[in-house]
Design an enzyme around this catalytic site. Sequence first.
Site, PDB file in Angstrom:
ATOM      1  N   ASN A  77      -5.369 -16.654   2.826  1.00  0.00           N
ATOM      2  CA  ASN A  77      -6.402 -15.651   2.572  1.00  0.00           C
ATOM      3  C   ASN A  77      -6.344 -14.442   3.501  1.00  0.00           C
ATOM      4  O   ASN A  77      -6.898 -13.393   3.178  1.00  0.00           O
ATOM      5  CB  ASN A  77      -7.779 -16.317   2.708  1.00  0.00           C
ATOM      6  CG  ASN A  77      -8.913 -15.327   2.659  1.00  0.00           C
ATOM      7  OD1 ASN A  77      -9.212 -14.760   1.623  1.00  0.00           O
ATOM      8  ND2 ASN A  77      -9.548 -15.089   3.802  1.00  0.00           N
TER       9      ASN A  77
ATOM     10  N   SER B  30      -5.938  -9.631  -5.424  1.00  0.00           N
ATOM     11  CA  SER B  30      -7.036  -8.696  -5.629  1.00  0.00           C
ATOM     12  C   SER B  30      -6.900  -8.063  -7.003  1.00  0.00           C
ATOM     13  O   SER B  30      -5.791  -7.979  -7.548  1.00  0.00           O
ATOM     14  CB  SER B  30      -7.006  -7.586  -4.568  1.00  0.00           C
ATOM     15  OG  SER B  30      -7.930  -6.542  -4.873  1.00  0.00           O
TER      16      SER B  30
ATOM     17  N   TYR C  50      -2.264  -1.236  -0.025  1.00  0.00           N
ATOM     18  CA  TYR C  50      -3.020  -2.469  -0.268  1.00  0.00           C
ATOM     19  C   TYR C  50      -2.781  -2.960  -1.695  1.00  0.00           C
ATOM     20  O   TYR C  50      -2.511  -4.150  -1.913  1.00  0.00           O
ATOM     21  CB  TYR C  50      -4.508  -2.206  -0.039  1.00  0.00           C
ATOM     22  CG  TYR C  50      -5.399  -3.403  -0.312  1.00  0.00           C
ATOM     23  CD1 TYR C  50      -5.559  -4.396   0.648  1.00  0.00           C
ATOM     24  CD2 TYR C  50      -6.079  -3.531  -1.525  1.00  0.00           C
ATOM     25  CE1 TYR C  50      -6.374  -5.494   0.405  1.00  0.00           C
ATOM     26  CE2 TYR C  50      -6.889  -4.628  -1.768  1.00  0.00           C
ATOM     27  CZ  TYR C  50      -7.039  -5.600  -0.805  1.00  0.00           C
ATOM     28  OH  TYR C  50      -7.834  -6.686  -1.049  1.00  0.00           O
TER      29      TYR C  50
ATOM     30  N   ALA D 162      -0.284  -2.327  -3.712  1.00  0.00           N
ATOM     31  CA  ALA D 162       1.091  -2.799  -3.870  1.00  0.00           C
ATOM     32  C   ALA D 162       1.263  -4.184  -3.251  1.00  0.00           C
ATOM     33  O   ALA D 162       1.951  -5.051  -3.818  1.00  0.00           O
ATOM     34  CB  ALA D 162       2.063  -1.810  -3.230  1.00  0.00           C
ATOM     35  N   SER D 163       0.645  -4.400  -2.098  1.00  0.00           N
ATOM     36  CA  SER D 163       0.768  -5.706  -1.448  1.00  0.00           C
ATOM     37  C   SER D 163       0.155  -6.805  -2.301  1.00  0.00           C
ATOM     38  O   SER D 163       0.710  -7.913  -2.404  1.00  0.00           O
ATOM     39  CB  SER D 163       0.115  -5.681  -0.065  1.00  0.00           C
ATOM     40  OG  SER D 163      -1.299  -5.642  -0.130  1.00  0.00           O
ATOM     41  N   LYS D 164      -0.971  -6.520  -2.941  1.00  0.00           N
ATOM     42  CA  LYS D 164      -1.644  -7.534  -3.743  1.00  0.00           C
ATOM     43  C   LYS D 164      -0.933  -7.761  -5.074  1.00  0.00           C
ATOM     44  O   LYS D 164      -0.935  -8.881  -5.603  1.00  0.00           O
ATOM     45  CB  LYS D 164      -3.105  -7.150  -3.960  1.00  0.00           C
ATOM     46  CG  LYS D 164      -3.921  -7.144  -2.665  1.00  0.00           C
ATOM     47  CD  LYS D 164      -3.888  -8.504  -1.948  1.00  0.00           C
ATOM     48  CE  LYS D 164      -4.803  -8.549  -0.744  1.00  0.00           C
ATOM     49  NZ  LYS D 164      -4.836  -9.877  -0.095  1.00  0.00           N
TER      50      LYS D 164
ATOM     51  N   ILE E 233     -16.331  -7.513  -3.187  1.00  0.00           N
ATOM     52  CA  ILE E 233     -17.047  -8.612  -2.546  1.00  0.00           C
ATOM     53  C   ILE E 233     -17.527  -8.123  -1.181  1.00  0.00           C
ATOM     54  O   ILE E 233     -16.798  -7.425  -0.473  1.00  0.00           O
ATOM     55  CB  ILE E 233     -16.126  -9.842  -2.347  1.00  0.00           C
ATOM     56  CG1 ILE E 233     -15.392 -10.193  -3.659  1.00  0.00           C
ATOM     57  CG2 ILE E 233     -16.911 -11.025  -1.812  1.00  0.00           C
ATOM     58  CD1 ILE E 233     -16.289 -10.606  -4.791  1.00  0.00           C
TER      59      ILE E 233
END
Length: 266
Positions: A89, A142, A155, A157-159, A188
Amino acid sequence: MGRFNDKVAVVTGAGSGIGRATALRFAEEGARVVVADLSDAVDDTAAMIREAGAEVEALRIDAGDTVQVRGLMQAALDRFGRLDVVHANAGISGGWAGLFDQTAEDWMEILRVNLIGPFLVIQAAAPLMAERGGGAIVCTASVAGLRSGAGGAAYSASKAGVINLVQTAAQQLTGARIRVNAVCPGLIETGMTQSIYDGARAAGKADRIGQLNPLRRGGEPDEIAGAVLFLASDEASYVNGHALVVDGGLSSSHPFSRQGYGKPAL
C-alpha cells in the site's frame, strides 16, 4: 468474523490512511499483522492493534528499497512463522505538477516508491508464500491509473504500472496458488489528500468534496480496507489479476478540467 484466523498479514504504508485501516481490519478478523511504514506513526498503528487484542510487529522501512522489503517479509516469518497475505500500500503523490513542471528525478522517486515498491513486495513475498502452498497479494493502485484526470502525471503513470504489474504477476505465478490483485481508490480522505479536504472545509465548500462522482462524496479509508480484505480473502478465491475500482462511480466518466499546453487549468 474470523476470515483471517491463523493467518499472517503484512501491510506497507500502515502508518495512516488506507494502510492503517487495512491493518486494523486484518487484526479484527483474526490475523497476526506486521505493519510497516517509513513514518514513526506505524508504532501508533501497532498500539491500536495491540489494544484490540491482536498480535502485531511494527517496522520502519523504505518500501522502495530491495533489502528492506526482503527484510520485512523475513521478519514476518521470524516472528509468526508464516506469510499468507501482503497489502502493498505504501505510496507518495508527487503533487499535481504538470509534465513540463516535473524533473526526471521527481519521476524516478515517485516510480521508485509507487511502482518498484509493489514489484519488490511481489518478488520478495511470492516465493515464501509458494513454499507454504499459496497466498494473496493486494497492491494499492488508483483510479488515476485508469485514465487521465485523477492525479498528476507521474503519479498516474505509476499507478497504471501497478495495474499492469498485478496482471503480469498473476500470469507469471501460474501454478503457485498465489493471487495478485489491485484496488483502485478514488478520492479518499487520507494524509495524501488532506490538503484537498482542508482547503475545501476552510473555504466553506466541504459539501463539494467528491461532487464529480455519482455518490457525491469522498470515500473513507475503511471503505477501501473492506475491498482489500475481500481481495485477500477466500471469498475472492477466483479473482486474480484484477483491478477493483472503489471510487463512488467516478471512473464511469472521469470528468476533469483540461490543461492545455502552455495554458493554466480552467
